[in-house]
Design a protein around this motif. Structure first.
Motif, PDB file in Angstrom:
ATOM      1  N   ARG A 105     -15.282  12.150   5.511  1.00 23.32           N
ATOM      2  CA  ARG A 105     -14.178  11.823   4.608  1.00 23.32           C
ATOM      3  C   ARG A 105     -14.681  11.862   3.171  1.00 23.32           C
ATOM      4  O   ARG A 105     -15.744  11.316   2.862  1.00 23.32           O
ATOM      5  CB  ARG A 105     -13.642  10.430   4.930  1.00 23.32           C
ATOM      6  CG  ARG A 105     -12.510  10.025   4.034  1.00 23.32           C
ATOM      7  CD  ARG A 105     -12.095   8.608   4.273  1.00 23.32           C
ATOM      8  NE  ARG A 105     -11.403   8.442   5.543  1.00 23.32           N
ATOM      9  CZ  ARG A 105     -11.874   7.759   6.556  1.00 23.32           C
ATOM     10  NH1 ARG A 105     -13.057   7.186   6.465  1.00 23.32           N
ATOM     11  NH2 ARG A 105     -11.177   7.629   7.655  1.00 23.32           N
ATOM     12  N   ARG A 143     -18.257  10.022   3.278  1.00 24.15           N
ATOM     13  CA  ARG A 143     -18.587   9.043   4.309  1.00 24.15           C
ATOM     14  C   ARG A 143     -18.305   9.685   5.648  1.00 24.15           C
ATOM     15  O   ARG A 143     -17.252  10.326   5.817  1.00 24.15           O
ATOM     16  CB  ARG A 143     -17.692   7.827   4.103  1.00 24.15           C
ATOM     17  CG  ARG A 143     -18.142   6.606   4.845  1.00 24.15           C
ATOM     18  CD  ARG A 143     -17.192   5.487   4.544  1.00 24.15           C
ATOM     19  NE  ARG A 143     -16.398   5.242   5.723  1.00 24.15           N
ATOM     20  CZ  ARG A 143     -15.880   4.050   6.011  1.00 24.15           C
ATOM     21  NH1 ARG A 143     -16.034   3.034   5.182  1.00 24.15           N
ATOM     22  NH2 ARG A 143     -15.192   3.885   7.109  1.00 24.15           N
ATOM     23  N   HIS A 193     -21.226   3.877   5.156  1.00 22.31           N
ATOM     24  CA  HIS A 193     -21.295   3.731   3.700  1.00 22.31           C
ATOM     25  C   HIS A 193     -20.955   5.049   3.032  1.00 22.31           C
ATOM     26  O   HIS A 193     -21.110   6.109   3.619  1.00 22.31           O
ATOM     27  CB  HIS A 193     -22.693   3.284   3.281  1.00 22.31           C
ATOM     28  CG  HIS A 193     -23.028   1.922   3.783  1.00 22.31           C
ATOM     29  ND1 HIS A 193     -22.640   0.782   3.130  1.00 22.31           N
ATOM     30  CD2 HIS A 193     -23.663   1.521   4.909  1.00 22.31           C
ATOM     31  CE1 HIS A 193     -23.040  -0.274   3.823  1.00 22.31           C
ATOM     32  NE2 HIS A 193     -23.660   0.153   4.908  1.00 22.31           N
ATOM     33  N   ILE A 194     -20.485   4.916   1.792  1.00 26.50           N
ATOM     34  CA  ILE A 194     -20.178   6.121   1.034  1.00 26.50           C
ATOM     35  C   ILE A 194     -21.484   6.645   0.438  1.00 26.50           C
ATOM     36  O   ILE A 194     -22.249   5.891  -0.152  1.00 26.50           O
ATOM     37  CB  ILE A 194     -19.177   5.797  -0.090  1.00 26.50           C
ATOM     38  CG1 ILE A 194     -17.888   5.260   0.524  1.00 26.50           C
ATOM     39  CG2 ILE A 194     -18.918   7.020  -0.952  1.00 26.50           C
ATOM     40  CD1 ILE A 194     -16.929   4.675  -0.484  1.00 26.50           C
ATOM     41  N   ASP A 196     -30.964  -5.442   5.621  1.00 25.22           N
ATOM     42  CA  ASP A 196     -30.618  -4.019   5.588  1.00 25.22           C
ATOM     43  C   ASP A 196     -29.148  -3.806   5.288  1.00 25.22           C
ATOM     44  O   ASP A 196     -28.763  -2.767   4.777  1.00 25.22           O
ATOM     45  CB  ASP A 196     -30.973  -3.380   6.934  1.00 25.22           C
ATOM     46  CG  ASP A 196     -32.456  -3.492   7.204  1.00 25.22           C
ATOM     47  OD1 ASP A 196     -33.197  -2.637   6.708  1.00 25.22           O
ATOM     48  OD2 ASP A 196     -32.864  -4.467   7.874  1.00 25.22           O
ATOM     49  N   ASP A 197     -28.334  -4.791   5.626  1.00 26.72           N
ATOM     50  CA  ASP A 197     -26.903  -4.675   5.307  1.00 26.72           C
ATOM     51  C   ASP A 197     -26.318  -6.076   5.230  1.00 26.72           C
ATOM     52  O   ASP A 197     -26.995  -7.059   5.592  1.00 26.72           O
ATOM     53  CB  ASP A 197     -26.186  -3.823   6.360  1.00 26.72           C
ATOM     54  CG  ASP A 197     -24.912  -3.197   5.791  1.00 26.72           C
ATOM     55  OD1 ASP A 197     -24.540  -3.535   4.642  1.00 26.72           O
ATOM     56  OD2 ASP A 197     -24.307  -2.372   6.493  1.00 26.72           O
ATOM     57  N   LEU A 227     -27.246   9.012   8.743  1.00 28.73           N
ATOM     58  CA  LEU A 227     -28.151   7.872   8.607  1.00 28.73           C
ATOM     59  C   LEU A 227     -27.578   6.801   7.675  1.00 28.73           C
ATOM     60  O   LEU A 227     -28.048   5.672   7.667  1.00 28.73           O
ATOM     61  CB  LEU A 227     -29.528   8.332   8.135  1.00 28.73           C
ATOM     62  CG  LEU A 227     -30.284   9.170   9.167  1.00 28.73           C
ATOM     63  CD1 LEU A 227     -31.644   9.586   8.621  1.00 28.73           C
ATOM     64  CD2 LEU A 227     -30.458   8.411  10.493  1.00 28.73           C
ATOM     65  N   ASN A 228     -26.566   7.152   6.900  1.00 26.25           N
ATOM     66  CA  ASN A 228     -25.897   6.166   6.045  1.00 26.25           C
ATOM     67  C   ASN A 228     -24.470   5.912   6.519  1.00 26.25           C
ATOM     68  O   ASN A 228     -23.622   5.494   5.729  1.00 26.25           O
ATOM     69  CB  ASN A 228     -25.862   6.645   4.595  1.00 26.25           C
ATOM     70  CG  ASN A 228     -27.235   6.591   3.965  1.00 26.25           C
ATOM     71  OD1 ASN A 228     -27.728   5.513   3.672  1.00 26.25           O
ATOM     72  ND2 ASN A 228     -27.861   7.748   3.805  1.00 26.25           N
ATOM     73  N   CYS A 269     -28.212  13.031   6.187  1.00 32.62           N
ATOM     74  CA  CYS A 269     -28.064  12.006   5.153  1.00 32.62           C
ATOM     75  C   CYS A 269     -26.797  11.181   5.399  1.00 32.62           C
ATOM     76  O   CYS A 269     -26.806   9.953   5.295  1.00 32.62           O
ATOM     77  CB  CYS A 269     -28.013  12.694   3.784  1.00 32.62           C
ATOM     78  SG  CYS A 269     -28.099  11.572   2.410  1.00 32.62           S
ATOM     79  N   LYS A 299     -26.548  11.951  -4.426  1.00 30.38           N
ATOM     80  CA  LYS A 299     -27.557  11.712  -3.399  1.00 30.38           C
ATOM     81  C   LYS A 299     -27.611  12.877  -2.402  1.00 30.38           C
ATOM     82  O   LYS A 299     -28.698  13.316  -2.010  1.00 30.38           O
ATOM     83  CB  LYS A 299     -27.231  10.411  -2.673  1.00 30.38           C
ATOM     84  CG  LYS A 299     -28.285  10.015  -1.682  1.00 30.38           C
ATOM     85  CD  LYS A 299     -28.114   8.577  -1.282  1.00 30.38           C
ATOM     86  CE  LYS A 299     -29.185   8.216  -0.281  1.00 30.38           C
ATOM     87  NZ  LYS A 299     -29.245   6.778  -0.080  1.00 30.38           N
ATOM     88  N   SER A 302     -23.109   9.069  -2.281  1.00 33.34           N
ATOM     89  CA  SER A 302     -22.656   9.758  -3.492  1.00 33.34           C
ATOM     90  C   SER A 302     -23.049  11.238  -3.443  1.00 33.34           C
ATOM     91  O   SER A 302     -23.994  11.639  -2.766  1.00 33.34           O
ATOM     92  CB  SER A 302     -23.269   9.102  -4.722  1.00 33.34           C
ATOM     93  OG  SER A 302     -24.645   9.375  -4.764  1.00 33.34           O
ATOM     94  N   VAL A 333     -14.323  10.517  -0.489  1.00 32.34           N
ATOM     95  CA  VAL A 333     -13.722   9.424  -1.260  1.00 32.34           C
ATOM     96  C   VAL A 333     -13.772   9.861  -2.713  1.00 32.34           C
ATOM     97  O   VAL A 333     -14.849   9.948  -3.302  1.00 32.34           O
ATOM     98  CB  VAL A 333     -14.476   8.097  -1.046  1.00 32.34           C
ATOM     99  CG1 VAL A 333     -13.786   6.980  -1.809  1.00 32.34           C
ATOM    100  CG2 VAL A 333     -14.558   7.773   0.432  1.00 32.34           C
ATOM    101  N   MET A 335     -16.320   9.090  -5.634  1.00 29.82           N
ATOM    102  CA  MET A 335     -17.469   8.315  -5.171  1.00 29.82           C
ATOM    103  C   MET A 335     -18.405   9.081  -4.259  1.00 29.82           C
ATOM    104  O   MET A 335     -19.622   8.913  -4.353  1.00 29.82           O
ATOM    105  CB  MET A 335     -16.998   7.046  -4.476  1.00 29.82           C
ATOM    106  CG  MET A 335     -16.448   6.059  -5.486  1.00 29.82           C
ATOM    107  SD  MET A 335     -16.048   4.478  -4.775  1.00 29.82           S
ATOM    108  CE  MET A 335     -17.594   3.988  -4.110  1.00 29.82           C
TER     109      MET A 335
END
Lengths: 480, 223
Positions: B208, B216, B167-168, B96-97, B163-164, B160, B173, B170, B210, B213
């Motif tokens: 934040r 996050r 990670h950044i 998963d990571d 749950l992520n 979204c 998404k 996009s 980015v 990109m």
């Protein structure tokens, strides 16, 4: 591969030429001589025969008088006929057994007796070379010697003509033979040249064996030896590569352990002074980890440069996303606004090395930018050439230092904090490996630095297999 | 929460176990894929942390086997190898990571929290992120105890991001997560919703941007 030919460099072609030249000249000279003599003999015989005929004709006109004294009864017309010749003077002489002149030219020498009658000889008369035929016959008056001679102009002309024409033909033959030897040597040695060109055209990194199917047997063993050498080099290089990979792994794991344990100890330690000391050790461990990583990368990019590593299609957007994603926290701690500008671009290269190189550029940019500065990692294609670039609005690199900072262990005069001075050396090595140029310029708005890797223009544009880490890696796991 | 660390290096394995313990997990440490299998056979774990370079059966094979047997426990892989391709391979195999050595302990813990949050979002709709508490089933959240008043679209974006977490995400998404409400939506809308969310979240969490990109979300840690 090319070296200037030394003065007496050995050349098989020249040697072959020299070795064949001498015998060819000798064979041709012998041929010329034999042609000459073969051609000259019948002429001499023919001319001699006409002299003999003359002598016999003169002999037929010798008469005996009553006293058995010989006299020549040759009428003046007949003498005129005998002496008639366009190019040569004809002489005759009739003498008795004592050698006394009976008729003709007084001092004409006689051909000495030989096994044949009439006998023939070369002599001189009136300061000229002559050919003389003497016919000896017994008569009532005793032995009579009838000599007929002629100067050798005709004969010389014929001889000269034969000689010159046969020499002309033979010189032409010689020229032809030499040309054939030259062409033959070149053609015969062309497989050698092919092998030479094949080796010459190879890149120094190419360690693939040379094909043996078109190699002539004479140098097959040389090429086989070369192939064995290539194989040895290639094997030792891949052993070196495996060693470095294993070293990277072996060093990284304990360093990770040390670092993680120290982090936990620092967090747990209640005693402030002990905590401070642990923090020092942790910082040192981090620097050690960083330098180890840098040195290994440098060694491995050296290795990659020495060998033809399998270059794969590398998506620059993937690299930029990876680098930015990994450094968001670090940028945040430094108060730097880290961002990306991503346009599709794909290069032939070694992915992890490019990742290290661009990562180093991003690390430098973040480390040397004041709080509030912007750092941007970009990729794209400009005029057909893919590029990846990191710009910052930090302290900048003075123009006169821009070439030197690419060297190992050299840091810019205004570099901040601790650093190994290896980061840009790695960038430089990796750029070289990928045939990319590094442009270091002043950043946008005249502040900071912009470092761009410009890759060679791709002949056939690659279709980047563009998978975005940020947007798709977790798509499968996502249940939204 | 039970976590199993599969790492052959004792120093790293111990550090990870200690870090997890400090992070509030009940963590066990084994040194081989074999030992991990028997541990998994005996007990249930909420999270696996697997080193790629295990002796005999390596981490990749182990994870593939795990997924082949239908285990859906979240897996975080650790590797000392370079390269992007390993990351892709690991994710393809069912991890998963993925975290590259050397890593920092807070990063490791953040990744673990994110994995568990995501894994539990279906079975257990109540999740915590920093000062935020989510009830995914009722689509309700509180920020530092205060009920968060968000619209449907803002909720989708926040969900979204959370749950992520780590990670950044996009912009595309995020956009697709709200596109179902209105097919004709401008990409700039994401910025508007994020900006509103930031105001509403206050000090509970940080979104934040980015540049270039995406976004996050981070927990705000007291320094």
């Amino acid at each position: 591969m090319k070296s200037p030919p030394s003065e007496r460099a050995r050349s098989i072609r020249r040697r072959l030429f020299a070795l064949l030249l001498v015998p060819s000249v000798l064979v041709l000279a012998a041929g010329t001589l034999s042609d000459y003599f073969t051609a000259v003999t019948p002429f001499r015989e023919a001319y001699d025969q006409s002299l003999i005929d003359g002598a016999l004709a003169v002999a037929a006109n010798v008469r005996m008088d009553a006293n058995n004294k010989a006299t020549l009864t040759l009428p003046p017309e007949a003498v005129a006929i005998l002496r008639a010749d366009s190019s040569d003077a004809i002489y005759y002489r009739v003498s008795d057994s004592t050698g006394a002149l009976i008729a003709g030219d007084a001092d004409l020498p006689e051909a000495p007796r030989s096994g044949t009658n009439p006998s023939r000889a070369d002599a001189r008369y009136l300061d000229e070379p002559i050919r003389v035929v003497s016919y000896r016959t017994y008569t009532n008056a005793g032995l009579l010697t009838i000599s007929v001679a002629e100067t050798t102009h005709k004969r010389d002309d014929v001889r000269t003509h034969i000689l010159s024409s046969s020499l002309a033909v033979d010189f032409m033959e010689l020229g032809l033979v030499l040309a054939l030897i030259g062409v033959g040597a070149r053609l015969a040695l062309s497989p050698l040249r092919e092998v030479q060109e094949q080796i010459g055209q190879r890149s120094a990194r190419d360690l693939a064996p040379l094909p043996l199917d078109r190699v002539p047997v004479e140098i097959r063993s040389i090429v086989e030896t070369l192939n064995r050498l290539f194989n040895t080099v290639s094997e030792s290089a891949s052993a070196q590569r495996r060693f470095l990979e294993s070293a990277a792994h072996q060093l990284r794991t304990p360093l990770t352990g040390i670092q993680a344990q120290l982090e936990l100890l620092v967090a747990d330690e209640a005693d402030h002074s002990k905590q401070q000391r642990l923090t020092f050790i942790l910082d040192a461990a981090r620097r050690l980890t960083h330098t180890t990583q840098q040195l290994l990368t440098l060694a491995r990019s050296d290795e990659a440069a020495n060998l033809r590593w399998d270059l794969a299609d590398v998506s620059l957007p993937l690299i930029v996303e990876n680098i930015v994603a990994d450094r968001v926290a670090a940028a945040d701690r430094a108060g730097v606004d880290l961002g990306a500008e991503i346009y599709p671009a794909c290069v032939k290269g070694v992915g992890w090395l490019l990742n290290e190189a661009v990562g180093n550029l991003a690390n430098n940019a973040i480390a040397h930018s004041p709080a509030g500065a912007q750092v941007t990692v970009r990729c794209g294609v400009q005029r057909g050439a893919p590029f990846v670039e990191v710009t910052d609005s930090g302290v900048g690199i003075p123009a006169e230092e821009r070439d030197r900072v690419l060297e190992r262990f050299v840091r810019g005069s205004n570099a901040r904090g601790a650093g190994s001075g290896l980061g840009l050396a790695i960038v430089s090595e990796v750029a070289q490996l990928h045939g990319a140029t590094i442009d270091i310029a002043t950043g946008p708005d005249g502040k900071g630095t912009s470092v761009r890797l410009r890759f060679p223009v791709l002949s056939a544009p690659l279709q980047p297999a563009y998978a975005s880490i940020a947007s798709t890696s977790f798509a499968d796991a996502q249940r939204l | 929460m039970r976590a199993l660390v599969v790492e052959d290096d004792p120093l790293v394995g111990d550090a990870v176990r200690r870090a997890l313990t400090a992070g509030g997990y009940a963590a066990d440490h084994v040194v081989s894929a074999e030992a991990a299998k028997s541990a998994l056979h005996a007990e249930n774990f909420d999270l696996l942390i697997v080193d790629v370079g295990l002796p005999k059966e390596d981490g990749m094979q182990f994870v593939r086997g795990l997924r082949a047997r239908g285990k859906i426990v979240p897996v975080l892989m650790l590797t000392a190898r370079d390269g992007l391709s390993d990351r892709v391979t690991a994710l393809d195999l069912g991890a998963d990571d993925y975290l590259t050595k050397p890593f920092q302990v807070p990063e490791l813990l953040a990744r673990c929290r994110a994995l568990i949050r995501r894994a539990n979002s279906v079975a257990n709709p109540l999740i915590t992120f920093g000062g935020l508490q989510f009830d995914l089933a009722r689509k309700e959240a509180t920020a530092n105890g205060q009920k968060l008043d968000v619209t449907h679209r803002e909720w989708s974006i926040l969900e979204c991001l959370v749950l992520n977490a780590g990670h950044i995400v996009s912009k595309e998404k995020l956009l697709s997560s709200i596109a179902s409400f209105d097919d004709d939506i401008s990409p700039n809308a994401v910025e508007v919703y994020v900006s509103r969310l930031r105001t509403k979240l206050g000090q509970a969490a940080l979104i934040r941007a980015v540049r270039g990109m995406g976004y996050r979300i981070d927990e705000i840690t007291a320094k």
